[in-house]
Design a protein around this motif. Structure first.
Motif, mmCIF file in Angstrom:
data_model
loop_
_atom_site.group_PDB
_atom_site.id
_atom_site.type_symbol
_atom_site.label_atom_id
_atom_site.label_comp_id
_atom_site.label_asym_id
_atom_site.label_seq_id
_atom_site.Cartn_x
_atom_site.Cartn_y
_atom_site.Cartn_z
ATOM 1 N N ILE A 24 -1.684 23.268 10.194
ATOM 2 C CA ILE A 24 -3.093 22.880 10.159
ATOM 3 C C ILE A 24 -3.971 24.121 10.271
ATOM 4 C CG2 ILE A 24 -4.925 21.703 11.458
ATOM 5 C CD1 ILE A 24 -2.754 19.513 12.086
ATOM 6 N N SER A 25 -3.642 25.017 11.198
ATOM 7 C CA SER A 25 -4.463 26.216 11.391
ATOM 8 C C SER A 25 -4.424 27.139 10.176
ATOM 9 C CB SER A 25 -4.036 26.970 12.653
ATOM 10 O OG SER A 25 -2.812 27.649 12.457
ATOM 11 N N GLU A 26 -3.328 27.140 9.454
ATOM 12 C CA GLU A 26 -3.211 27.974 8.262
ATOM 13 C C GLU A 26 -3.948 27.384 7.062
ATOM 14 O OE1 GLU A 26 -1.343 31.104 7.605
ATOM 15 O OE2 GLU A 26 -2.002 31.046 9.699
ATOM 16 N N ARG A 27 -4.091 26.057 7.022
ATOM 17 C CA ARG A 27 -4.644 25.382 5.844
ATOM 18 C C ARG A 27 -6.097 24.934 6.022
ATOM 19 N NH1 ARG A 27 -0.878 27.536 3.261
ATOM 20 N NH2 ARG A 27 1.146 26.552 3.184
ATOM 21 N N CYS A 28 -6.602 24.994 7.253
ATOM 22 C CA CYS A 28 -7.983 24.592 7.524
ATOM 23 C C CYS A 28 -8.721 25.771 8.142
ATOM 24 C CB CYS A 28 -8.012 23.391 8.474
ATOM 25 S SG CYS A 28 -9.700 22.948 8.965
ATOM 26 N N ASP A 29 -9.688 26.312 7.392
ATOM 27 C CA ASP A 29 -10.396 27.509 7.854
ATOM 28 C C ASP A 29 -11.206 27.283 9.126
ATOM 29 O OD1 ASP A 29 -9.365 29.057 5.808
ATOM 30 O OD2 ASP A 29 -11.108 28.763 4.499
ATOM 31 N N SER A 30 -11.618 26.044 9.403
ATOM 32 C CA SER A 30 -12.475 25.799 10.564
ATOM 33 C C SER A 30 -11.683 25.492 11.844
ATOM 34 C CB SER A 30 -13.441 24.648 10.271
ATOM 35 O OG SER A 30 -12.734 23.445 10.060
ATOM 36 N N ILE A 31 -10.358 25.471 11.746
ATOM 37 C CA ILE A 31 -9.511 25.223 12.915
ATOM 38 C C ILE A 31 -8.549 26.395 13.063
ATOM 39 C CG2 ILE A 31 -7.705 23.744 13.905
ATOM 40 C CD1 ILE A 31 -9.010 21.369 12.509
ATOM 41 N N SER A 32 -8.388 26.856 14.282
ATOM 42 C CA SER A 32 -7.436 27.938 14.503
ATOM 43 C C SER A 32 -6.438 27.541 15.583
ATOM 44 C CB SER A 32 -8.155 29.234 14.888
ATOM 45 O OG SER A 32 -8.924 29.045 16.050
ATOM 46 N N ALA A 33 -5.334 28.246 15.557
ATOM 47 C CA ALA A 33 -4.292 28.009 16.554
ATOM 48 C C ALA A 33 -4.700 28.679 17.859
ATOM 49 C CB ALA A 33 -2.965 28.574 16.068
ATOM 50 N N ARG A 34 -4.337 28.051 18.957
ATOM 51 C CA ARG A 34 -4.509 28.670 20.276
ATOM 52 C C ARG A 34 -3.251 29.504 20.488
ATOM 53 N NH1 ARG A 34 -8.186 26.414 23.956
ATOM 54 N NH2 ARG A 34 -9.312 24.618 23.119
ATOM 55 N N LEU A 35 -3.312 30.753 20.026
ATOM 56 C CA LEU A 35 -2.109 31.582 19.979
ATOM 57 C C LEU A 35 -1.474 31.794 21.345
ATOM 58 C CD1 LEU A 35 -3.105 34.198 17.269
ATOM 59 C CD2 LEU A 35 -1.696 32.151 17.031
ATOM 60 N N ARG A 56 -0.339 16.749 21.669
ATOM 61 C CA ARG A 56 0.284 18.072 21.804
ATOM 62 C C ARG A 56 -0.141 18.955 20.628
ATOM 63 N NH1 ARG A 56 1.716 21.025 25.806
ATOM 64 N NH2 ARG A 56 2.947 19.335 26.658
ATOM 65 N N VAL A 57 -0.187 18.399 19.436
ATOM 66 C CA VAL A 57 -0.644 19.181 18.274
ATOM 67 C C VAL A 57 -2.081 19.620 18.506
ATOM 68 C CG1 VAL A 57 -1.130 19.112 15.794
ATOM 69 C CG2 VAL A 57 0.968 18.060 16.662
ATOM 70 N N GLY A 58 -2.937 18.709 18.917
ATOM 71 C CA GLY A 58 -4.329 19.037 19.152
ATOM 72 C C GLY A 58 -4.517 20.047 20.260
ATOM 73 N N TRP A 59 -3.687 19.971 21.283
ATOM 74 C CA TRP A 59 -3.740 20.900 22.413
ATOM 75 C C TRP A 59 -3.464 22.331 21.958
ATOM 76 C CZ3 TRP A 59 0.396 23.565 24.901
ATOM 77 C CH2 TRP A 59 0.122 24.048 26.185
ATOM 78 N N LEU A 60 -2.704 22.474 20.880
ATOM 79 C CA LEU A 60 -2.350 23.788 20.342
ATOM 80 C C LEU A 60 -3.397 24.322 19.366
ATOM 81 C CD1 LEU A 60 1.439 23.064 19.816
ATOM 82 C CD2 LEU A 60 0.483 24.698 21.461
ATOM 83 N N LEU A 61 -4.466 23.569 19.147
ATOM 84 C CA LEU A 61 -5.503 23.941 18.191
ATOM 85 C C LEU A 61 -6.862 24.079 18.875
ATOM 86 C CD1 LEU A 61 -4.573 21.407 15.386
ATOM 87 C CD2 LEU A 61 -4.146 23.863 15.344
ATOM 88 N N ARG A 62 -7.807 24.737 18.158
ATOM 89 C CA ARG A 62 -9.206 24.769 18.611
ATOM 90 C C ARG A 62 -10.099 24.841 17.392
ATOM 91 N NH1 ARG A 62 -8.669 30.513 21.280
ATOM 92 N NH2 ARG A 62 -8.100 31.637 19.429
#
Length: 130
Positions: A42-53, A124-130
């Motif tokens: 999701i973070s790679e394919r959606c510019d407005s969402i990034s991974a919580r690295l 869990r997926v959402g928790w890993l995103l921002r």
């Protein structure tokens, strides 16, 4: 779909209560890898969402630690991490889960919508995103 580094980069695997159980059959580890891969995609394919690295790295390390706690050696964990057939299997599961969330490959808006929904639901997926 998922970059090999997601599964390869520090993800441990574990057996159930005994080291005799195949590592791929431990739900906490298997699902954790899948969720991480979904978040990464999701973070790679959606510019407005990034991974919580930092959160993602800590989570992957917790999976590795769980594997050690279950009795797997570093060599066994590394063997699992480097298992290309298992990577392919987990990627296929992650792709199917994303599809079920409404993601259409190549359509950024669908990745963004799925990501926002996961964040809002605090999965869990959402928790890993921002």
């Amino acid at each position: 779909l998922m970059a090999a580094e997601v599964i390869h980069g520090g993800v441990g695997a574990a057996g159930a209560l005994s080291a005799q159980t195949p590592q791929k059959d431990v739900a906490k580890i298997r699902d954790g890898i899948i969720y991480t891969g979904m978040a990464y995609e999701i973070s790679e394919r959606c510019d407005s969402i990034s991974a919580r690295l930092f959160r993602g790295i800590n989570y992957l390390q917790s999976l590795r630690s769980h594997a050690r706690d279950l009795g797997y050696s570093e060599a066994e964990i590394e063997d699992y991490i480097n298992d290309d057939a298992e990577k392919d299997r987990l990627e296929a599961i992650a792709r199917e889960q994303l599809r079920l969330l409404g993601v259409v490959e190549g359509e950024e808006a669908t990745y963004c919508a799925a990501g926002r929904a996961q964040i809002a639901a605090n999965t869990r997926v959402g928790w890993l995103l921002r």
